[in-house]
Write a protein that holds these residues in place. Sequence first.
Motif, short mmCIF file in Angstrom:
data_model
loop_
_atom_site.label_atom_id
_atom_site.label_comp_id
_atom_site.label_asym_id
_atom_site.label_seq_id
_atom_site.Cartn_x
_atom_site.Cartn_y
_atom_site.Cartn_z
N LYS A 52 0.78 -1.47 0.26
CA LYS A 52 -0.11 0.22 0.12
C LYS A 52 1.05 1.16 -0.01
O LYS A 52 1.98 1.56 0.85
N GLY A 53 0.38 1.96 -0.53
CA GLY A 53 1.30 3.44 -1.05
C GLY A 53 2.06 3.14 -2.12
O GLY A 53 3.37 4.31 -2.62
N ARG A 54 2.59 2.64 -2.39
CA ARG A 54 4.58 2.00 -3.31
C ARG A 54 3.34 1.59 -4.41
O ARG A 54 4.12 1.59 -5.77
N PHE A 55 2.86 0.73 -4.03
CA PHE A 55 1.91 -0.30 -5.83
C PHE A 55 0.76 0.69 -5.81
O PHE A 55 -0.02 0.67 -5.13
N THR A 56 0.31 0.42 -7.87
CA THR A 56 -1.30 1.25 -8.04
C THR A 56 -1.51 -0.17 -9.02
O THR A 56 -0.41 -0.17 -10.03
N ILE A 57 -2.31 -1.08 -8.39
CA ILE A 57 -2.69 -1.42 -10.00
C ILE A 57 -3.97 -0.78 -10.75
O ILE A 57 -4.61 0.01 -10.18
N SER A 58 -4.20 -0.54 -11.90
CA SER A 58 -4.81 0.07 -12.99
C SER A 58 -4.94 -0.82 -14.01
O SER A 58 -4.76 -1.63 -14.04
N ARG A 59 -6.57 -0.68 -14.50
CA ARG A 59 -6.84 -1.65 -15.70
C ARG A 59 -7.03 -0.90 -17.21
O ARG A 59 -8.11 0.02 -17.10
N ASP A 60 -6.82 -1.15 -18.36
CA ASP A 60 -7.47 -0.37 -19.26
C ASP A 60 -7.99 -1.85 -20.11
O ASP A 60 -7.64 -2.46 -21.20
N ASN A 61 -9.81 -1.46 -20.05
CA ASN A 61 -10.37 -2.87 -20.72
C ASN A 61 -10.18 -2.48 -22.45
O ASN A 61 -10.42 -3.45 -22.70
N ALA A 62 -10.41 -1.94 -23.05
CA ALA A 62 -10.50 -1.21 -24.28
C ALA A 62 -9.20 -2.30 -24.68
O ALA A 62 -8.93 -2.65 -25.25
N LYS A 63 -8.14 -2.26 -23.48
CA LYS A 63 -6.72 -2.64 -24.35
C LYS A 63 -6.17 -4.24 -23.77
O LYS A 63 -5.66 -5.32 -23.49
#
Length: 114
Positions: free
Chosen positions: A63-74
Amino acid sequence: VQLQASGGGLVQAGGSLRLSCVVFGSTFGANVVGWYRQVPGKQRELVATISSGGTTNYADSMKGRFTISRDNAKNTVYLQMNNLKPEDTSVYYCRTVVAGLPSWGRGTQVTVSS
């Protein structure tokens, strides 16, 4: 379903890396996708997950160092890792579950030097 993880490498402590996981062959937008990591001799551990709606969950040490994200179009999930520490050295895997069955990618090596 196939998952292809990439973006690992060698970085100095305090540096950053961004991992990518492309998911093939599923309705990507409907699935939870997670990142896990494993070092030899230890159990695979959760790093972070992201739901289809973008809700995220992190292991406390990330927490605070890593960030998860997503791009559904890709069909892609990302893991941005900042302020890396030597103890983050591991093989990182992405995982999704489709119709109740988990699928794993091959993993990408992250090595953090002190």
